[in-house]
Design an enzyme around this catalytic site. Structure first.
Site, PDB file in Angstrom:
ATOM      1  N   ASP A  50       0.692  -1.050   0.051  1.00  0.00           N
ATOM      2  CA  ASP A  50       0.165  -0.167   0.054  1.00  0.00           C
ATOM      3  C   ASP A  50       0.830   1.325   0.003  1.00  0.00           C
ATOM      4  O   ASP A  50       2.009   1.209   0.085  1.00  0.00           O
ATOM      5  CB  ASP A  50      -0.859  -0.009   1.144  1.00  0.00           C
TER       6      ASP A  50
ATOM      7  N   HIS B 168      -6.207 -21.161  10.742  1.00  0.00           N
ATOM      8  CA  HIS B 168      -7.423 -21.618  10.309  1.00  0.00           C
ATOM      9  C   HIS B 168      -8.174 -20.497   9.738  1.00  0.00           C
ATOM     10  O   HIS B 168      -8.793 -20.685   8.681  1.00  0.00           O
ATOM     11  CB  HIS B 168      -8.287 -21.987  11.511  1.00  0.00           C
TER      12      HIS B 168
ATOM     13  N   CYS C   1      -8.085 -27.762  11.949  1.00  0.00           N
ATOM     14  CA  CYS C   1      -9.169 -28.499  12.363  1.00  0.00           C
ATOM     15  C   CYS C   1      -9.013 -29.963  11.993  1.00  0.00           C
ATOM     16  O   CYS C   1      -9.715 -30.715  12.726  1.00  0.00           O
ATOM     17  CB  CYS C   1     -10.196 -28.041  11.432  1.00  0.00           C
TER      18      CYS C   1
ATOM     19  N   CYS D 136      -8.664 -27.759   7.212  1.00  0.00           N
ATOM     20  CA  CYS D 136      -7.192 -27.261   7.492  1.00  0.00           C
ATOM     21  C   CYS D 136      -6.578 -28.084   8.187  1.00  0.00           C
ATOM     22  O   CYS D 136      -7.128 -29.067   9.111  1.00  0.00           O
ATOM     23  CB  CYS D 136      -7.337 -25.882   7.468  1.00  0.00           C
TER      24      CYS D 136
ATOM     25  N   ASP E 128      -8.329  -7.262   0.769  1.00  0.00           N
ATOM     26  CA  ASP E 128      -7.455  -7.202   1.763  1.00  0.00           C
ATOM     27  C   ASP E 128      -8.009  -6.980   3.017  1.00  0.00           C
ATOM     28  O   ASP E 128      -8.943  -6.021   2.932  1.00  0.00           O
ATOM     29  CB  ASP E 128      -6.098  -6.721   1.526  1.00  0.00           C
TER      30      ASP E 128
ATOM     31  N   CYS F 185     -14.494 -27.938   8.199  1.00  0.00           N
ATOM     32  CA  CYS F 185     -13.156 -27.546   7.662  1.00  0.00           C
ATOM     33  C   CYS F 185     -12.221 -28.403   7.445  1.00  0.00           C
ATOM     34  O   CYS F 185     -11.997 -29.250   8.359  1.00  0.00           O
ATOM     35  CB  CYS F 185     -12.511 -26.134   8.248  1.00  0.00           C
TER      36      CYS F 185
END
Length: 373
Positions: free
Chosen positions: A95, A338, A312, A309, A269, A307
């Site tokens: 940015d 997560h 998890c 991931c 973002d 989930c």
């Protein structure tokens, strides 16, 4: 590639303004719409780069203002640029530092040449204008740079917003002329104009006339009601080039991302997933879960049973709550992992829905479940 950025619209949604795109930089290529995890200080808080690769993050955002103050962009440059300095192989967007500078309030003064402000680290008097912002970003060596802009607050008078957006245009022109690396670093212009439709349109047209590599929609999610933000998004993308990427800055809640996607936005973002993780809150298919609450002390389910991931698959709510309550850093790390996975996976599903032609149906089902309470 013979230019720093290439963007292709692969498919357009027939029921909304959403589109599936392919964005290429010199470091990576990825499909859009995309969510960019925020790595303010050249690191996504609590995460290792290998974990971001594992999750599937293709591009991250770093902060010009903070890296300029510490460790200093010249040190980053001596270290081989931001990619080498932080050992990140994929794309980086920086940015402009404008939002951080303007958020200093009484500690900054806006002039035509730029902004005078005090360092948040030691109170030193500093200055940043469009040339300085681009110069810092050139030193950092990001793939995509942002023009230095004035982010007007909400609410603000029409007169203030008009003066502000016109100054942003003048700064954008100066910043573009100051870019020393146009062959290797893409530069986005930023559309301002507050919630005033005619000023937004004027800002969009004037910014497009300067011919940037992509376009950001700034000055939203700064306190205005969501209905006003969506109203601005209803028309602003229509005044931006169809075949260049569109980036909605600082927006990252699931509902805002969906609303942006169906209005033609490609990039998002937000610090949300990492910030709430540090306070013990996880994003799940059924909404936010405050795992630090006592109700989860003996709950041995994963954060999100839907989930897949790494977190998890391997850890329970009870264990993660224990870590948070005990002040163990691992607790924040696991929830951060997560949460970023949750948003990256949501974007994967959004792109799949655009490809399948059922985006609006997916949006409805997802948000009804996420915000059920």
């Amino acid at each position: 590639m013979n230019k720093p950025l290439e963007f292709t619209v692969l498919q357009e949604d027939k029921k909304s303004k959403a589109r599936l795109g392919l964005l290429k930089t010199l470091h990576s290529e990825f499909e859009t719409p995309v969510f960019m995890p925020v790595g303010t200080n050249a690191t996504v808080k609590a995460m290792e780069n290998r974990e971001l690769y594992e999750i599937g993050a293709k591009i991250i955002l770093s902060n010009t203002y903070h890296l300029h103050l510490r460790p200093g962009d010249e040190i980053v440059k001596k270290g081989g640029g931001l990619h080498k300095f932080m050992n990140w192989e994929r794309s980086i967007l920086t940015d402009s530092g404008g939002f951080q500078v303007f958020s200093l309030g009484e500690f900054r003064k806006i002039k035509e040449e730029g902004v005078y402000f005090k360092s948040v680290l030691d109170g030193a008097n500093l200055f940043m204008g469009p040339e300085e912002s681009i110069g810092v970003q050139n030193s950092l060596g990001s793939d995509i740079m942002m023009s230095f802009d004035e982010c007007a607050p909400y609410p603000a008078s029409r007169e203030y917003v008009e003066d502000s957006y016109k100054r942003t245009i003048r700064w954008a022109k100066r910043g573009k002329e100051a870019n020393k690396n146009p062959e290797t670093q893409a530069l986005f212009g930023i559309v301002q104009g507050g919630v005033y439709k005619d000023l937004r349109i004027e800002s969009a047209k004037a910014t497009v006339d300067l011919d940037f590599d992509g376009y950001s929609i700034g000055g939203l999610s700064v306190g205005e009601p969501k209905e006003l933000m969506y109203e601005v998004l209803d028309y602003t993308p229509d005044y931006l080039p169809k075949y260049k990427p569109r980036y909605l800055m600082g927006v990252g809640t699931p509902d805002d991302i969906f609303e942006g996607v169906i209005r033609g936005v490609d990039m998002f973002d937000c610090v949300l997933p990492t910030r709430i993780a540090r306070h013990g809150t996880a994003m799940t298919a059924n909404g936010k879960l405050v795992v630090r609450n006592a109700t989860y002390a003996e709950d041995f389910l994963p954060l999100d049973p839907e989930c897949d991931c790494h977190v998890c698959k391997n850890y329970s709510r009870a264990y993660i709550r224990h870590l948070i309550k005990a002040g163990e850093i691992l607790g924040s790390r696991l929830i951060t992992y997560h949460n970023i996975y949750f948003l990256v996976n949501m974007m994967n599903n959004i792109r799949a829905a655009i490809r399948a032609g059922n985006l609006l149906e997916y949006k409805k089902a997802f948000l009804e479940k996420y915000y059920a309470e």
